[in-house]
Design an enzyme around this catalytic site. Structure first.
Site, PDB file in Angstrom:
ATOM      1  CE1 TYR A 140      -2.940  -3.065   0.171  1.00  0.00           C
ATOM      2  CE2 TYR A 140      -3.619  -2.441   2.372  1.00  0.00           C
ATOM      3  CZ  TYR A 140      -3.711  -3.282   1.286  1.00  0.00           C
ATOM      4  OH  TYR A 140      -4.581  -4.341   1.308  1.00  0.00           O
ATOM      5  CE  LYS A 189       1.558 -18.050  -1.852  1.00  0.00           C
ATOM      6  NZ  LYS A 189       0.731 -19.238  -1.675  1.00  0.00           N
ATOM      7  CG  ASP A 221      -1.807 -20.207   0.232  1.00  0.00           C
ATOM      8  OD1 ASP A 221      -1.011 -20.052   1.186  1.00  0.00           O
ATOM      9  OD2 ASP A 221      -1.487 -20.806  -0.810  1.00  0.00           O
ATOM     10  CG  ASP A 245      -6.775  -4.518   4.168  1.00  0.00           C
ATOM     11  OD1 ASP A 245      -7.742  -4.448   4.937  1.00  0.00           O
ATOM     12  OD2 ASP A 245      -6.688  -3.854   3.119  1.00  0.00           O
ATOM     13  CG  ASP A 249     -12.199  -6.663   6.430  1.00  0.00           C
ATOM     14  OD1 ASP A 249     -11.740  -6.042   7.415  1.00  0.00           O
ATOM     15  OD2 ASP A 249     -12.876  -6.128   5.539  1.00  0.00           O
TER      16      ASP A 249
END
Ligand code: NAD
Length: 354
Positions: A140, A189, A221, A245, A249
């Protein structure tokens, strides 16, 4: 004297913050907790008053504080403004100004609200996890852009993390785990990303400094899947910005309603405490908003900015007793419970604090 700045913001922000302030007044009285309040504008209400979502005056006020309590920002009234003037931009600037690199979101299954969950009881009954997300690095904030090559448009975002940026968030996670069930799950990852390989190396190095805390690594994942299959396995989850992020959620669904989810963002200076929900324009001004996330955010402020675990515990226990007594705002209501408004549930928390 504790210096607290309050930024009510937009929509239901002022309504839920008012309930948290009633609880703060009770804390002051019961625990002889001395505090000084200053109010500031942020988001759409700041655009209306000062022409920008994070005015200079608000900036100066928060920088002089020890902790900031925020409601929520945004709403349809400001949706068509250019990006620089959007209410949400105010929030990003606030986080940047305060250097808030660690976002903490505790998610727990409130036994009284199991029925509200889309998950089966046996899956969520033991959920009590803390998501620790790096907040001011990664994709970001990395270099981004677009270009045209052979008549084709290309865009790119880059992820960069320095050793220092990783160490400080990882240390935060281990220190928090020391005070909880002493387990950290680091999510990356590392099978495909260089930043994740560095991340994993630093996590391993930092872990040696916390011998009482156990550690495991999960690929992002797999973690997304484990959060649905067996969320009770997690204590503290630490991860980089974009993974955090998405996972935070996802994990929020484990906690029954957005109206129950508090958050804290920490850096070197003042901490920021805010409910995870937005300004909920659909129910604003109707005494329907659930203020418990804002009240639980205040509890986090007591714990992290003022080192008052005792006060934080007493607020959280009062919330639990209110739920046990069957009081519910609309978002957490079910058959057999009593539907009440924002004000009433706030008053009930204060009564339960004794
Ligand atoms: P939202 O979180 O405001 O609302 C989503 C749904 O949840 C709505 O149906 C709302 O009524 C309900 N809800 C949210 N909080 C509740 C509460 N405390 N009690 C009862 N019900 C509650 O998300 P949205 O509708 O996507 O966004 C509305 C506005 O809020 C937008 O302008 C968005 O940009 C902004 N927003 C701000 C923040 C923030 O300030 N941190 C976060 C998310 C969204």
């Amino acid at each position: 004297m504790a210096k607290i700045v309050v930024l009510p913001g937009d929509g239901i922000g002022p309504e839920v913050v008012n309930q948290a302030l009633k609880v703060l007044a009770k804390i002051g009285e019961k625990y002889k907790f001395d505090y000084n309040l200053e109010f500031g504008k942020i988001g759409g209400s700041a655009v209306d008053a000062a022409g920008e979502p994070f005015p200079q005056e608000t900036q100066e006020t928060v920088l002089k504080s020890e902790a900031v309590l925020l409601g929520a920002v945004g709403g349809p009234k400001w949706d068509n403004l250019p990006r620089e003037k959007r209410p949400e931009k105010g929030l990003l600037e606030l986080r940047k100004t305060l250097g808030l690199f660690a976002n903490l979101r505790p998610v727990k299954c409130w036994p009284q609200l199991v029925e509200q969950s889309p998950f089966k009881e046996e899956i969520i009954k033991n959920v009590d996890l803390l998501m620790v997300r790096e907040l001011i690095g990664g994709a970001y904030f990395g270099k981004k852009g677009h270009k045209e090559e052979n008549d084709e448009l290309k865009a790119f975002d880059t992820i960069e993390y320095s050793q220092q940026e990783i160490s400080r968030i990882v240390q935060t996670a281990f220190q928090l785990a020391e005070k909880r069930r002493k387990h950290v799950t680091s999510v990356d990852k590392a099978n495909v990303l260089e930043t994740s390989r560095l991340w994993r190396r630093i996590v391993e190095e930092e872990a040696l400094k916390y011998p009482e805390v156990s550690l495991n690594h999960l690929y992002v994942d797999n973690c997304a899947m484990q959060l649905c299959l067996n969320p009770g396995q997690f204590d503290v989850i630490v991860t980089e910005n974009m993974f955090g992020d998405i996972l935070s959620d996802e994990s929020s669904i484990l906690g029954a309603s957005l109206g129950m989810l508090p958050s804290a963002s920490l850096g070197e200076g003042p901490g920021l405490y805010e409910p995870a929900h937005g300004s909920a324009p659909d129910i604003a001004g109707q005494n329907k908003a659930n203020p418990l996330a804002a009240i639980l955010s205040l509890a986090m402020m007591m714990r992290f900015s003022f080192d008052r675990q005792d006060i934080a515990d007493s607020v959280e226990q009062a919330v639990e007793r209110v739920l046990a007594a069957g009081l519910r705002t609309g978002d957490i209501w079910s058959e057999g419970t009593r539907l009440v408004g924002t004000e009433e549930i706030g008053d009930a928390v204060i009564n339960e604090m004794g």
